[in-house]
Design an enzyme around this catalytic site. Structure first.
Site, PDB file in Angstrom:
ATOM      1  N   ASN A 157       8.367 -18.225  58.409  1.00 16.20           N
ATOM      2  CA  ASN A 157       7.404 -18.941  58.080  1.00 16.20           C
ATOM      3  C   ASN A 157       8.079 -20.382  57.658  1.00 16.20           C
ATOM      4  O   ASN A 157       8.540 -20.539  56.642  1.00 16.20           O
ATOM      5  CB  ASN A 157       6.480 -18.637  56.944  1.00 16.20           C
ATOM      6  CG  ASN A 157       5.250 -19.209  56.556  1.00 16.20           C
ATOM      7  OD1 ASN A 157       5.107 -20.578  57.045  1.00 16.20           O
ATOM      8  ND2 ASN A 157       4.500 -18.565  55.923  1.00 16.20           N
ATOM      9  N   CYS A 184       1.116 -24.409  53.934  1.00 15.15           N
ATOM     10  CA  CYS A 184       1.357 -24.142  55.320  1.00 15.15           C
ATOM     11  C   CYS A 184       0.355 -24.758  56.376  1.00 15.15           C
ATOM     12  O   CYS A 184       0.703 -24.501  57.513  1.00 15.15           O
ATOM     13  CB  CYS A 184       1.303 -22.682  55.361  1.00 15.15           C
ATOM     14  SG  CYS A 184       2.952 -21.986  54.507  1.00 15.15           S
ATOM     15  N   HIS A 207      -0.412 -20.434  62.856  1.00 17.87           N
ATOM     16  CA  HIS A 207       0.510 -20.489  61.961  1.00 17.87           C
ATOM     17  C   HIS A 207       1.369 -19.396  62.072  1.00 17.87           C
ATOM     18  O   HIS A 207       0.874 -18.231  61.788  1.00 17.87           O
ATOM     19  CB  HIS A 207      -0.146 -20.661  60.473  1.00 17.87           C
ATOM     20  CG  HIS A 207       0.982 -20.643  59.389  1.00 17.87           C
ATOM     21  ND1 HIS A 207       2.361 -21.444  59.472  1.00 17.87           N
ATOM     22  CD2 HIS A 207       0.893 -19.994  58.416  1.00 17.87           C
ATOM     23  CE1 HIS A 207       2.714 -21.215  58.428  1.00 17.87           C
ATOM     24  NE2 HIS A 207       1.911 -20.394  57.493  1.00 17.87           N
TER      25      HIS A 207
HETATM   26  N1  COA Z   1      12.276  -5.360  50.842  1.00 12.94           N
HETATM   27  C1  COA Z   1      11.848  -3.941  50.567  1.00 12.94           C
HETATM   28  N2  COA Z   1      10.857  -3.574  49.828  1.00 12.94           N
HETATM   29  C2  COA Z   1       9.934  -4.851  49.567  1.00 12.94           C
HETATM   30  C3  COA Z   1      10.160  -6.066  49.824  1.00 12.94           C
HETATM   31  C4  COA Z   1      11.135  -6.373  50.817  1.00 12.94           C
HETATM   32  N3  COA Z   1      11.499  -7.317  51.013  1.00 12.94           N
HETATM   33  N4  COA Z   1       9.132  -6.799  49.462  1.00 12.94           N
HETATM   34  C5  COA Z   1       8.425  -6.164  48.873  1.00 12.94           C
HETATM   35  N5  COA Z   1       8.735  -4.676  48.500  1.00 12.94           N
HETATM   36  C6  COA Z   1       8.189  -3.629  48.153  1.00 12.94           C
HETATM   37  C7  COA Z   1       7.519  -3.852  46.858  1.00 12.94           C
HETATM   38  O1  COA Z   1       8.192  -3.936  45.817  1.00 12.94           O
HETATM   39  C8  COA Z   1       6.471  -2.422  46.935  1.00 12.94           C
HETATM   40  O2  COA Z   1       7.556  -1.406  46.300  1.00 12.94           O
HETATM   41  P1  COA Z   1       6.647  -0.379  45.302  1.00 12.94           P
HETATM   42  O3  COA Z   1       5.563   0.353  46.306  1.00 12.94           O
HETATM   43  O4  COA Z   1       7.764   0.523  44.888  1.00 12.94           O
HETATM   44  O5  COA Z   1       5.875  -1.367  44.280  1.00 12.94           O
HETATM   45  C9  COA Z   1       6.354  -2.046  48.388  1.00 12.94           C
HETATM   46  O6  COA Z   1       7.540  -3.026  49.215  1.00 12.94           O
HETATM   47  C10 COA Z   1       5.183  -2.495  49.001  1.00 12.94           C
HETATM   48  O7  COA Z   1       4.688  -3.925  48.660  1.00 12.94           O
HETATM   49  P2  COA Z   1       3.749  -4.487  49.230  1.00 12.94           P
HETATM   50  O8  COA Z   1       3.454  -5.994  48.494  1.00 12.94           O
HETATM   51  O9  COA Z   1       2.456  -3.657  48.951  1.00 12.94           O
HETATM   52  O10 COA Z   1       4.028  -4.662  50.762  1.00 12.94           O
HETATM   53  P3  COA Z   1       3.139  -5.203  51.994  1.00 12.94           P
HETATM   54  O11 COA Z   1       2.945  -4.248  52.993  1.00 12.94           O
HETATM   55  O12 COA Z   1       2.001  -5.745  51.499  1.00 12.94           O
HETATM   56  O13 COA Z   1       4.011  -6.493  52.379  1.00 12.94           O
HETATM   57  C11 COA Z   1       4.127  -8.797  52.540  1.00 12.94           C
HETATM   58  C12 COA Z   1       4.156  -7.464  51.793  1.00 12.94           C
HETATM   59  C13 COA Z   1       4.891 -10.044  51.528  1.00 12.94           C
HETATM   60  C14 COA Z   1       5.119  -8.698  53.751  1.00 12.94           C
HETATM   61  C15 COA Z   1       2.696  -8.968  52.912  1.00 12.94           C
HETATM   62  O14 COA Z   1       1.841  -8.872  51.788  1.00 12.94           O
HETATM   63  C16 COA Z   1       2.376 -10.257  53.330  1.00 12.94           C
HETATM   64  O15 COA Z   1       3.033 -10.542  54.393  1.00 12.94           O
HETATM   65  N6  COA Z   1       1.338 -11.006  52.876  1.00 12.94           N
HETATM   66  C17 COA Z   1       0.956 -12.359  53.345  1.00 12.94           C
HETATM   67  C18 COA Z   1       2.340 -13.378  52.974  1.00 12.94           C
HETATM   68  C19 COA Z   1       2.202 -14.688  53.687  1.00 12.94           C
HETATM   69  O16 COA Z   1       2.370 -14.561  54.776  1.00 12.94           O
HETATM   70  N7  COA Z   1       2.257 -15.661  52.891  1.00 12.94           N
HETATM   71  C20 COA Z   1       2.371 -17.009  53.328  1.00 12.94           C
HETATM   72  C21 COA Z   1       0.836 -17.507  53.915  1.00 12.94           C
HETATM   73  S1  COA Z   1       1.052 -19.129  54.452  1.00 12.94           S
END
Ligand code: COA
Length: 348
Positions: free
Chosen positions: A282, A114, A252
């Site tokens: 993204n 990215c 980004h």
């Molecule tokens: N819809 C609903 N629930 C979802 C989901 C979705 N699309 N994706 C994950 N979940 C669930 C998980 O399974 C988890 O459930 P559980 O508690 O029963 O196990 C719960 O939501 C929480 O998951 P978690 O990973 O702790 O959520 P989060 O608040 O960290 O959000 C992201 C997840 C991916 C949005 C966040 O971690 C993020 O944005 N990270 C950076 C990713 C990124 O930008 N990557 C590219 C970088 S260039």
């Protein structure tokens, strides 16, 4: 040290087909409320069956050249940031070179996930600053939809497709423009927190390659906030400026919560931070030039403004840059042309 390089043209391309959170919720166990509240994303664009990173890059490059009023034959180098090239080789840059008729240009790809655009910008700026090239096209183009696991709700809701391009030219001592600072960082020890295997991955040798994004979302979130905030602060300091000098930050576009945390850490008000990920998701390497094209087309930038770029991605790779906006030659020709198409997406 100021690099005498300015952006004279900018353009973007988003594929017509949109995929909304509601449509995604029919395919995986998710909801618009979950996606929007966790990421700020409402919809993303998905490449059509015949679209690739090079075809989208061609569209963005054409707009950038039109807005710079530069003939494709006068481009010396084309550098494409992409982690989703059309194939292993040739470089997508050479396909774009042919597509736009840049008959006198060398062309190559860089892969910094990215953060690809910032790395391509860094390379392109060195060509122009050293005088070894007069006009360098720097493009970010990605077909993320083709490397997503569409059954993994943790990743498939985050990404979208698109392309953005800028033209770099020399900025004389009395001219606006110039890159005040540009720094790149990496930490390969965290490669496993965000990656996509490919046909040359040993575990996939001999098998039909299934390349898709694998991510530890929380680890990436934490690293992104720290990396972006530190790189941005260092780039502002290296430029000899303060946060008050930054007219617009174009980060980004991964997650609005990451962007808000970085802005807070810098004490930068959100009204000086450009956000369009609600409509793009993204788009990896394409996100900064796409956002720049939209900022330019919507009058968010004035000649003389200081812009802060900050990028982060797999690698881990990240960095930041401060540059002065000089304005493009034909602003009416820049922007992000997109025809909206309704109906069910075919890719997802
Ligand atoms: N819809 C609903 N629930 C979802 C989901 C979705 N699309 N994706 C994950 N979940 C669930 C998980 O399974 C988890 O459930 P559980 O508690 O029963 O196990 C719960 O939501 C929480 O998951 P978690 O990973 O702790 O959520 P989060 O608040 O960290 O959000 C992201 C997840 C991916 C949005 C966040 O971690 C993020 O944005 N990270 C950076 C990713 C990124 O930008 N990557 C590219 C970088 S260039």
């Amino acid at each position: 040290m100021r690099l005498p390089v300015r952006i004279t043209g900018v353009g973007g391309y988003l594929p017509p087909r949109t995929l909304t959170n509601e449509e995604l919720a029919k395919q995986v166990d998710t909801s618009d409320e979950w996606i929007f509240s966790r990421t700020g994303i409402r919809e993303r664009h998905i490449a059509g069956p015949d679209e690739t990173s090079s075809t989208m890059g061609i569209e963005a490059a054409r707009v950038a050249l039109a807005s710079a009023e530069v003939d494709p034959a006068d481009v010396d180098v084309i550098i494409v940031g992409t982690s989703t090239p059309d194939g292993m080789f040739p470089a997508s840059a050479t396909r774009i070179q042919h597509g736009i008729g840049a008959t006198n240009a060398g062309a190559f790809d860089v892969n910094a996930a990215c953060a690809g655009f910032l790395h391509a910008l860094s390379a392109g700026a060195q060509y122009v600053a050293s005088g070894s090239a007069q006009r360098v096209l720097v493009i970010g183009s990605e077909t993320m939809s083709r490397i997503l696991d569409w059954t993994d709700r943790g990743t498939c809701v985050l990404f979208g497709d698109g392309a953005g391009a800028v033209l770099l030219e020399y900025a004389g001592p009395d001219e606006l423009g110039g890159i005040d600072s540009l720094l790149l960082r990496s930490d390969g020890s965290q490669a496993s927190s965000l990656y996509a295997d490919g046909p040359c991955t040993p575990a996939l040798a001999g098998a039909r390659a299934e390349a898709h994004i694998v991510m530890d979302g929380q680890a990436v979130f934490r690293s992104a906030v720290t990396g972006l905030a530190n790189a941005a602060a260092d780039a502002i300091a290296e430029a000899g400026l303060s946060v008050d000098d930054i007219a617009l930050c174009i980060p980004h576009q991964a997650n609005v919560r990451i962007i808000q945390a970085v802005a807070k850490s810098l004490s930068l008000p959100m009204d000086r931070v450009f956000v369009n990920l609600d409509r793009t998701g993204n788009t990896s390497s394409a996100s900064i030039p796409l956002a720049l094209a939209e900022a330019c087309a919507t009058g968010r930038l004035q000649p003389g403004d200081r812009i802060l770029f900050a990028a982060f991605g797999g690698g881990l790779s990240w960095g930041a840059a401060v540059m002065q906006w000089s304005g493009v030659r034909a602003a009416h020709a820049s922007g992000v042309p997109v025809a909206r198409v309704t109906g069910a997406p075919t890719t997802a």
